[in-house]
Scaffold this active site. Structure first.
Site, short mmCIF file in Angstrom:
data_model
loop_
_atom_site.label_atom_id
_atom_site.label_comp_id
_atom_site.label_asym_id
_atom_site.label_seq_id
_atom_site.Cartn_x
_atom_site.Cartn_y
_atom_site.Cartn_z
CG ASP A 33 -15.71 1.83 -3.17
OD1 ASP A 33 -14.65 1.44 -3.66
OD2 ASP A 33 -16.00 1.65 -1.98
CG ASP A 38 -19.24 2.29 9.05
OD1 ASP A 38 -18.87 1.41 8.24
OD2 ASP A 38 -19.44 3.48 8.72
CG HIS A 76 -18.32 1.01 4.86
ND1 HIS A 76 -17.68 1.77 5.80
CD2 HIS A 76 -17.38 0.72 3.93
CE1 HIS A 76 -16.42 1.93 5.47
NE2 HIS A 76 -16.20 1.29 4.33
CD GLU A 107 -19.78 4.93 5.40
OE1 GLU A 107 -19.91 3.93 6.14
OE2 GLU A 107 -18.73 5.59 5.35
C1 GLP Z 1 -13.01 1.56 2.30
C2 GLP Z 1 -13.51 0.85 1.04
C3 GLP Z 1 -14.16 -0.47 1.37
C4 GLP Z 1 -13.26 -1.26 2.33
C5 GLP Z 1 -13.07 -0.50 3.61
C6 GLP Z 1 -12.23 -1.23 4.64
O1 GLP Z 1 -13.98 2.30 2.91
N1 GLP Z 1 -14.43 1.66 0.29
O2 GLP Z 1 -14.39 -1.20 0.18
O3 GLP Z 1 -13.81 -2.52 2.58
O4 GLP Z 1 -12.42 0.72 3.27
O5 GLP Z 1 -10.89 -0.96 4.44
P1 GLP Z 1 -9.69 -1.76 5.10
O6 GLP Z 1 -9.65 -3.06 4.39
O7 GLP Z 1 -8.48 -0.93 4.82
O8 GLP Z 1 -9.99 -1.89 6.54
#
Ligand code: GLP
Length: 259
Positions: free
Chosen positions: A66, A137, A139, A144
Site C-alpha cells: 500500500d 482493527d 486490517h 479497513e
Molecule cells: C499500517 C500498514 C499495515 C500494517 C499496520 C500495522 O496500517 N498499512 O500494512 O500491518 O500498519 O502496523 P504496525 O506493524 O506498526 O503495528
C-alpha cells in the site's frame, strides 16, 4: 492456517526470515512487502543475511502492499521511502530501486494508479511470498473494516483508529496522518502463493483472535486469510494471549516443524 507462537518478536522474525531466505533463490522470485513497525526486525535479518552472503534479493522483485495518498514525494513516511531505506539503501537486501514497486499515489489519479498497480503485479507473475502485518482493527494492507473481501487494488480511507495508531510516525499528530491510501485489495493479496503474517504485542491480541478463530467477516478483514491454502501466522505470546486453542497450535507447530 499454520500458527506459530513464539516467546519474543525476535523469534517470530527469525522464522519469517528463514521462510524467505529458503525460498528467495527461485528464479524471478517476487516478494510482497509490508510496512508498519512489525516487519522491521525481519528486514534487519534480511539485510544481515545479505551482508553475510546468505541471501541476495538482487534478482527478485518486490511489491508493497500500500501507499499513502497526499504525502510528499520526499516524506520519510511515504511507504516507498520507508521500503527503500529498509531494503535497498546501502546494498540493503540486494533488492534494487527499480525492482521495488509501490503504488504511484503521486499522479493525482489514485484510481488509475490502483488499477495499474494491480496489473503490474499480475504481469510480474504474481507474488510468491506476501509478508503481512495486521492493524489493531484487523486490517491487512490498508483494507479497513467493511470493505469487499474480494477487492482489487483500490483507493481507501483510513479509519480514525488507524490514523491514531500511525500518528506516532507523524510527530504524534493525527492531523498530519494522510486520510487516503492506495492498497492492494484483499482479493489481490489472496492471490499471493504464500501469506506470512507477523503480529506482535498485546495491542494485536484481539485482531489475532479474530484472524485465527473468528468468523470470516468484513468487520475483521484479515479473517479472509482463513480461505488461503498456504498462510502462516507468526505471533509472540502477548499477541497470542486471546487464542482459545493456543496450546493446540503450539503442539501442532512442534509436530510439523520440529519433528
Ligand atoms: C499500517 C500498514 C499495515 C500494517 C499496520 C500495522 O496500517 N498499512 O500494512 O500491518 O500498519 O502496523 P504496525 O506493524 O506498526 O503495528
Amino acid at each position: 492456517m499454520h500458527i506459530g507462537i513464539f516467546a519474543t518478536p525476535d523469534d517470530a522474525a527469525d522464522e519469517a526470515a528463514k521462510i524467505i531466505i529458503d525460498a528467495h533463490t527461485r528464479p524471478g522470485f517476487v516478494l510482497g512487502v509490508a510496512t508498519g513497525s512489525t516487519p522491521l526486525p525481519l528486514y534487519t535479518r534480511l539485510r544481515k543475511a545479505h551482508a553475510d552472503g546468505k541471501s541476495d534479493l538482487s534478482g527478485a522483485q518486490a511489491f508493497a502492499l500500500d501507499e499513502y495518498v497526499g504525502i510528499a514525494a520526499d516524506h520519510p513516511e511515504r511507504y516507498r521511502n520507508v521500503l527503500l531505506t529498509e531494503l535497498v539503501k546501502d546494498g540493503g537486501t540486494g533488492l534494487t530501486d527499480e525492482a521495488l514497486h509501490t503504488p504511484n499515489a503521486l499522479t493525482g489519479d489514485p484510481y488509475k494508479a490502483a488499477e495499474e498497480y494491480d496489473a503490474s503485479i499480475r504481469e510480474a507473475g504474481g507474488v510468491d511470498i506476501q509478508i503481512l502485518g495486521i492493524g489493531a482493527d484487523g486490517h491487512i494492507g490498508f483494507n479497513e473494516p467493511g470493505g469487499s473481501l474480494t477487492s482489487r487494488t483500490n483507493v481507501g480511507a483510513l479509519t480514525e483508529q488507524t490514523r491514531r495508531d500511525n500518528a506516532r510516525f507523524f510527530d504524534d499528530d493525527i492531523d498530519k496522518v494522510p486520510t487516503q491510501c492506495v492498497t492492494q485489495g484483499l482479493g489481490t493479496i489472496m492471490e499471493a502463493r504464500q501469506l506470512v503474517l507477523l503480529a506482535t504485542g498485546a495491542a494485536k491480541a484481539d485482531a489475532v483472535r479474530e484472524l485465527v478463530e473468528g468468523g470470516i467477516s468484513a468487520r475483521w478483514p484479515a479473517t479472509i486469510m482463513q480461505m488461503h491454502t498456504n498462510a502462516i501466522v507468526l505471533v509472540d505470546e502477548p499477541a497470542a494471549a486471546k487464542l482459545e486453542l493456543a496450546d493446540y497450535y503450539k503442539a501442532q507447530w512442534k509436530a510439523l516443524h520440529q519433528a
